[in-house]
Design a protein around this motif. Structure first.
Motif, PDB file in Angstrom:
ATOM      1  N   THR A 252       0.850  -1.192   0.000  1.00 24.49           N
ATOM      2  CA  THR A 252       0.000   0.000   0.000  1.00 24.49           C
ATOM      3  C   THR A 252       0.883   1.238   0.000  1.00 24.49           C
ATOM      4  OG1 THR A 252      -1.731  -1.152   1.213  1.00 24.49           O
ATOM      5  CG2 THR A 252      -1.803   1.260   1.234  1.00 24.49           C
ATOM      6  N   GLY A 253       0.573   2.188  -0.850  1.00 26.54           N
ATOM      7  CA  GLY A 253       1.352   3.417  -0.918  1.00 26.54           C
ATOM      8  C   GLY A 253       0.522   4.560  -1.449  1.00 26.54           C
ATOM      9  N   MET A 254       1.197   5.636  -1.831  1.00 32.35           N
ATOM     10  CA  MET A 254       0.519   6.819  -2.362  1.00 32.35           C
ATOM     11  C   MET A 254       0.961   7.045  -3.801  1.00 32.35           C
ATOM     12  SD  MET A 254      -1.421   7.967   0.050  1.00 32.35           S
ATOM     13  CE  MET A 254      -1.803   9.637  -0.532  1.00 32.35           C
ATOM     14  N   ARG A 255       0.004   7.396  -4.646  1.00 29.38           N
ATOM     15  CA  ARG A 255       0.299   7.722  -6.027  1.00 29.38           C
ATOM     16  C   ARG A 255      -0.653   8.818  -6.469  1.00 29.38           C
ATOM     17  NH1 ARG A 255       3.250   5.309 -10.009  1.00 29.38           N
ATOM     18  NH2 ARG A 255       2.596   5.738 -12.135  1.00 29.38           N
ATOM     19  N   ASN A 256      -0.073   9.916  -6.968  1.00 28.67           N
ATOM     20  CA  ASN A 256      -0.877  11.079  -7.387  1.00 28.67           C
ATOM     21  C   ASN A 256      -1.783  11.570  -6.261  1.00 28.67           C
ATOM     22  OD1 ASN A 256       0.222  10.935 -10.019  1.00 28.67           O
ATOM     23  ND2 ASN A 256      -1.300   9.386 -10.600  1.00 28.67           N
ATOM     24  N   GLY A 257      -1.239  11.525  -5.026  1.00 22.25           N
ATOM     25  CA  GLY A 257      -1.981  12.034  -3.885  1.00 22.25           C
ATOM     26  C   GLY A 257      -3.079  11.119  -3.393  1.00 22.25           C
ATOM     27  N   ILE A 291      14.879  10.641  -6.563  1.00 22.74           N
ATOM     28  CA  ILE A 291      14.771   9.319  -7.187  1.00 22.74           C
ATOM     29  C   ILE A 291      13.371   8.747  -6.975  1.00 22.74           C
ATOM     30  CG2 ILE A 291      15.572   6.924  -7.092  1.00 22.74           C
ATOM     31  CD1 ILE A 291      18.342   8.047  -6.286  1.00 22.74           C
ATOM     32  N   ALA A 292      12.911   8.781  -5.716  1.00 28.45           N
ATOM     33  CA  ALA A 292      11.588   8.229  -5.406  1.00 28.45           C
ATOM     34  C   ALA A 292      10.489   8.964  -6.175  1.00 28.45           C
ATOM     35  CB  ALA A 292      11.329   8.304  -3.905  1.00 28.45           C
ATOM     36  N   GLY A 293      10.587  10.290  -6.216  1.00 29.53           N
ATOM     37  CA  GLY A 293       9.572  11.075  -6.911  1.00 29.53           C
ATOM     38  C   GLY A 293       9.492  10.746  -8.392  1.00 29.53           C
ATOM     39  N   ARG A 294      10.660  10.612  -9.034  1.00 29.28           N
ATOM     40  CA  ARG A 294      10.688  10.297 -10.468  1.00 29.28           C
ATOM     41  C   ARG A 294      10.099   8.911 -10.739  1.00 29.28           C
ATOM     42  NH1 ARG A 294      15.117  13.024 -13.170  1.00 29.28           N
ATOM     43  NH2 ARG A 294      14.954  15.228 -12.528  1.00 29.28           N
ATOM     44  N   ILE A 295      10.482   7.946  -9.897  1.00 29.91           N
ATOM     45  CA  ILE A 295       9.991   6.583 -10.108  1.00 29.91           C
ATOM     46  C   ILE A 295       8.477   6.525  -9.918  1.00 29.91           C
ATOM     47  CG2 ILE A 295      10.007   4.230  -9.165  1.00 29.91           C
ATOM     48  CD1 ILE A 295      12.998   4.600  -8.594  1.00 29.91           C
ATOM     49  N   LEU A 296       7.977   7.146  -8.855  1.00 29.06           N
ATOM     50  CA  LEU A 296       6.535   7.129  -8.606  1.00 29.06           C
ATOM     51  C   LEU A 296       5.766   7.845  -9.710  1.00 29.06           C
ATOM     52  CD1 LEU A 296       6.542   7.833  -4.762  1.00 29.06           C
ATOM     53  CD2 LEU A 296       6.035   5.662  -5.901  1.00 29.06           C
ATOM     54  N   GLU A 297       6.382   8.847 -10.277  1.00 37.92           N
ATOM     55  CA  GLU A 297       5.718   9.617 -11.328  1.00 37.92           C
ATOM     56  C   GLU A 297       5.774   8.926 -12.689  1.00 37.92           C
ATOM     57  OE1 GLU A 297       6.342  13.892 -13.654  1.00 37.92           O
ATOM     58  OE2 GLU A 297       7.394  13.492 -11.775  1.00 37.92           O
ATOM     59  N   GLN A 298       6.885   8.245 -12.970  1.00 35.83           N
ATOM     60  CA  GLN A 298       7.128   7.786 -14.333  1.00 35.83           C
ATOM     61  C   GLN A 298       7.022   6.283 -14.553  1.00 35.83           C
ATOM     62  OE1 GLN A 298      10.864   9.442 -15.725  1.00 35.83           O
ATOM     63  NE2 GLN A 298      10.397  11.462 -14.864  1.00 35.83           N
ATOM     64  N   VAL A 299       6.959   5.497 -13.487  1.00 32.12           N
ATOM     65  CA  VAL A 299       6.897   4.037 -13.653  1.00 32.12           C
ATOM     66  C   VAL A 299       5.510   3.543 -13.239  1.00 32.12           C
ATOM     67  CG1 VAL A 299       7.954   1.826 -13.105  1.00 32.12           C
ATOM     68  CG2 VAL A 299       9.364   3.897 -13.150  1.00 32.12           C
ATOM     69  N   PRO A 300       4.681   3.158 -14.191  1.00 33.38           N
ATOM     70  CA  PRO A 300       3.317   2.716 -13.883  1.00 33.38           C
ATOM     71  C   PRO A 300       3.286   1.542 -12.915  1.00 33.38           C
ATOM     72  CG  PRO A 300       3.595   3.035 -16.253  1.00 33.38           C
ATOM     73  CD  PRO A 300       4.963   3.146 -15.640  1.00 33.38           C
ATOM     74  N   VAL A 302       4.005   1.427  -9.729  1.00 35.40           N
ATOM     75  CA  VAL A 302       4.872   1.498  -8.552  1.00 35.40           C
ATOM     76  C   VAL A 302       4.317   2.543  -7.579  1.00 35.40           C
ATOM     77  CG1 VAL A 302       7.177   2.063  -7.688  1.00 35.40           C
ATOM     78  CG2 VAL A 302       6.918   0.770  -9.813  1.00 35.40           C
ATOM     79  N   VAL A 303       4.144   2.144  -6.304  1.00 36.21           N
ATOM     80  CA  VAL A 303       3.572   3.049  -5.305  1.00 36.21           C
ATOM     81  C   VAL A 303       4.506   3.274  -4.122  1.00 36.21           C
ATOM     82  CG1 VAL A 303       1.223   2.354  -5.926  1.00 36.21           C
ATOM     83  CG2 VAL A 303       2.396   1.186  -4.037  1.00 36.21           C
ATOM     84  N   SER A 304       5.650   2.577  -4.096  1.00 37.98           N
ATOM     85  CA  SER A 304       6.566   2.698  -2.954  1.00 37.98           C
ATOM     86  C   SER A 304       8.002   2.547  -3.434  1.00 37.98           C
ATOM     87  CB  SER A 304       6.245   1.629  -1.903  1.00 37.98           C
ATOM     88  OG  SER A 304       7.187   1.646  -0.843  1.00 37.98           O
TER      89      SER A 304
END
Length: 320
Positions: A252-257, A291-300, A302-304
């Motif tokens: 469980t994580g956060m993606r796009n708020g 790094i975390a921000g780019r991965i969460l933004e650009q890799v479908p 992935v939430v953590s």
């Protein structure tokens, strides 16, 4: 027992001359073949082999579907500029078929070994008429395999395997007395560009070693996208090696708020000299956030994103 030549004691010119003679003697008048992945070991042995055998060494790049983004084209272009022709062999289906349903890390390495040496290379050797395979096995590969740390896909004699009986061709290993720092010196002396001889280590099983659990084209694509980001952002860090690893369980994580349920990427970054021992790089927290921000933004999916601070050895994670 292989006697180590330490990088500090290495006479590169003398080493190259000696290995050129040994390769010519081992190959005789027969055709040899080698697989180029673009890593420092395979790149160095390719240049050494072509210096020794010229057109009697055929170099191939095995497109196994497990490499970095655009790797085949990049490697072919670099070696074309060096005057070394490289043939690309598409074997993606064979490798994914070999990995189907395999999740244990050592079983993956064995599946890749069999697919690479027996199926794919066995076919290439038969079609080409080659009698020898030139490969970039180094001393660390042997140490890690014999010690049981991890089975390297390119180690045979130390495990009691006769490649000629098993696969149908002999193997020539001119770099076997060196570690990574020594190989870099030889590669530089042979005329490799810094882009190749300074390249960070990449595992023989490629991105299959960076996926914990089952290997599928979709999961490889996820870790491939994360790898692009990690390598781009850490290329100036001065670290010995850095990587992205895809975990098996979803979290469980956060993606796009929004709260979301998806995949977790682990980032590793190490300081080392010879790959035998390594300590985690003390990256600035701001870099980890980037790094975390780019991965969460650009890799479908992935939430953590986590950062691993374990040293090696010991290591229990398959992606080392």
């Amino acid at each position: 027992m292989v006697e180590e030549i330490r990088a500090v004691d290495l006479d590169t010119a003398g080493f190259i001359d000696e290995k050129v003679r040994e390769i010519r003697q081992a190959a005789g008048d027969a055709l040899a073949i080698n697989a180029l992945s673009g890593g420092v070991d395979s790149s160095t042995v390719t240049m050494l082999g072509h210096k020794a055998l010229g057109k009697r060494l055929h170099t191939v790049f095995i497109e196994n579907g497990l490499m970095r983004e655009g790797e085949a084209g990049r490697v072919v272009a670099l070696f074309d500029a060096l005057g070394v022709p490289v043939k690309v062999v598409d074997a993606k289906e064979e490798f994914f078929e070999a990995l189907k349903g395999v999740s244990d890390p050592e079983a993956k390495r064995e599946a890749i070994t069999q697919a690479f040496y027996k199926k794919v290379f066995g076919r290439i050797v038969r079609e080409s008429g080659a009698k020898h395979l030139l490969q970039g096995t180094i001393l660390t590969d042997i140490d890690e395999t014999v010690a049981g740390i991890k089975r390297q896909h390119n180690v045979f004699a130390q495990l009691g395997i006769d490649p000629e009986k098993t696969f149908g061709y002999s193997i020539i290993e001119p770099l076997i007395s060196l570690r990574k720092d020594g190989v870099r010196k030889v590669g530089k002396a042979l005329g490799l560009p810094a882009e190749l001889f300074e390249r960070i280590p990449f595992p023989g099983p490629a991105l299959a070693a960076r996926v914990i659990g089952a290997v599928t084209p979709e999961r490889i694509e996820t870790v491939r996208r994360a790898t692009i980001i990690v390598e781009k952002l850490l290329q100036d860090s001065g670290a010995f090696q850095y990587m992205a690893i895809l975990h098996e369980d979803r979290v469980t994580g956060m993606r796009n708020g929004q709260r979301d349920f998806g995949w977790q990427i682990e980032v590793r970054c190490w300081d080392s000299v010879d790959a035998r021992k390594a300590t985690p790089t003390r990256l600035p927290f701001e870099m980890l956030e980037k790094i975390a921000g780019r991965i969460l933004e650009q890799v479908p999916g992935v939430v953590s994103v986590t950062y691993n601070i374990a040293s090696k050895p010991p290591s229990t994670i398959e992606a080392v």
